[in-house]
Design a protein around this motif. Structure first.
Motif, PDB file in Angstrom:
ATOM      1  N   TYR A 138       0.846  -1.198   0.000  1.00  0.00           N
ATOM      2  CA  TYR A 138       0.000   0.000   0.000  1.00  0.00           C
ATOM      3  C   TYR A 138       0.884   1.252   0.000  1.00  0.00           C
ATOM      4  N   HIS A 139       1.909   1.247   0.848  1.00  0.00           N
ATOM      5  CA  HIS A 139       2.831   2.377   0.961  1.00  0.00           C
ATOM      6  C   HIS A 139       3.505   2.667  -0.386  1.00  0.00           C
ATOM      7  N   GLU A 140       4.034   1.618  -1.019  1.00  0.00           N
ATOM      8  CA  GLU A 140       4.743   1.812  -2.286  1.00  0.00           C
ATOM      9  C   GLU A 140       3.785   2.153  -3.430  1.00  0.00           C
ATOM     10  N   LEU A 141       2.569   1.638  -3.382  1.00  0.00           N
ATOM     11  CA  LEU A 141       1.577   2.000  -4.400  1.00  0.00           C
ATOM     12  C   LEU A 141       1.276   3.497  -4.360  1.00  0.00           C
ATOM     13  N   PHE A 142       1.252   4.057  -3.163  1.00  0.00           N
ATOM     14  CA  PHE A 142       1.042   5.499  -3.025  1.00  0.00           C
ATOM     15  C   PHE A 142       2.130   6.253  -3.787  1.00  0.00           C
ATOM     16  N   HIS A 143       3.379   5.804  -3.620  1.00  0.00           N
ATOM     17  CA  HIS A 143       4.490   6.455  -4.319  1.00  0.00           C
ATOM     18  C   HIS A 143       4.371   6.304  -5.835  1.00  0.00           C
ATOM     19  N   ILE A 144       4.016   5.113  -6.267  1.00  0.00           N
ATOM     20  CA  ILE A 144       4.099   4.832  -7.704  1.00  0.00           C
ATOM     21  C   ILE A 144       3.005   5.522  -8.513  1.00  0.00           C
ATOM     22  N   VAL A 145       1.881   5.852  -7.878  1.00  0.00           N
ATOM     23  CA  VAL A 145       0.789   6.475  -8.634  1.00  0.00           C
ATOM     24  C   VAL A 145       0.828   7.995  -8.585  1.00  0.00           C
ATOM     25  N   ASP A 146       1.713   8.570  -7.782  1.00  0.00           N
ATOM     26  CA  ASP A 146       1.770  10.029  -7.677  1.00  0.00           C
ATOM     27  C   ASP A 146       2.696  10.590  -8.748  1.00  0.00           C
ATOM     28  N   SER A 147       2.171  10.723  -9.946  1.00  0.00           N
ATOM     29  CA  SER A 147       2.996  11.173 -11.069  1.00  0.00           C
ATOM     30  C   SER A 147       3.415  12.630 -10.942  1.00  0.00           C
TER      31      SER A 147
END
Length: 213
Positions: A138-147
């Motif tokens: 969940y934590h890393e998904l937050f990073h990856i979708v914040d273009s």
């Protein structure tokens, strides 16, 4: 990357990482390239570690070339490259849990709401001691979708710091992933108490509490 081979078929000359990534120096002296065999390419992270996951407590890493253009490869003569504009790598420790300790005290969220794990009134365990294996994803998904590239951990990992940041109206709070991770956990635990148990919510002063009606 090999440019030429000798008469025995062994590599003779080749490009360095600096040749392939001409802007790497602009990223600073603390950036280290790591070869990722599954990607057949490099990813970059801070710190002079031999292996990407050697850094203490590192659970994973997310790379976004669209937000960090210095990680884009160049095109030395005779070669072209594909760049992954974003990717996520999870370290082995992100798949292990240790009961009662963060960041992964339980393998699944279902394990949080059993009679043996669920907090009772006055329980002093911090919210971040109830993390699950899915929390890192969940934590890393937050990073990856914040273009937009505005995301940053900002040192906001544990519940106390996060709640103090909220009290102080710290703007860094909205761009950090862990507040959303812990909010999701707290909401799930409140909505799904074990059979016969009272729903609890977390407050650092006085421990877990029952909402007043």
């Amino acid at each position: 990357m090999v440019i030429s081979y000798d008469e025995d078929g062994d590599p003779e000359t080749g490009y360095t990482v600096a040749d392939v990534y001409p802007h790497i120096q602009a990223m600073g002296d603390n950036i280290t390239p790591y070869w990722v065999s599954l990607l057949k390419g490099y990813t970059f992270a801070t710190g002079p570690y031999v292996k990407l996951c050697d850094k203490e407590k590192r659970q994973g890493i997310t790379s976004r070339a669209d937000s960090y253009p210095n990680t884009e490869a160049g095109s030395p003569k005779r070669f072209t490259y594909a760049s992954f504009n974003r990717h996520m790598l999870l370290c082995p420790r992100s798949f292990t849990n240790e009961a009662g300790k963060g960041p992964h005290s339980q393998p699944t969220v279902a394990g949080l709401v059993t009679s043996t794990s669920y907090p009772s009134k006055g329980d002093a365990r911090s919210m971040d001691r109830f993390g699950t294996l899915s929390c890192t994803l969940y934590h890393e998904l937050f990073h990856i979708v914040d273009s937009a590239g505005t995301d940053a951990d900002n040192g906001l990992y544990d519940a106390i710091k996060i709640m103090l940041a909220g009290k102080n109206k710290d703007d860094n709070l909205v761009n950090a992933p862990e507040p959303y991770v812990l909010l999701a956990l707290a909401a799930y635990m409140y909505e799904n108490p074990p059979s016969g148990a009272t729903a609890m919510w977390y407050w650092p002063i006085g421990g877990w509490q029952q909402l007043q009606s």
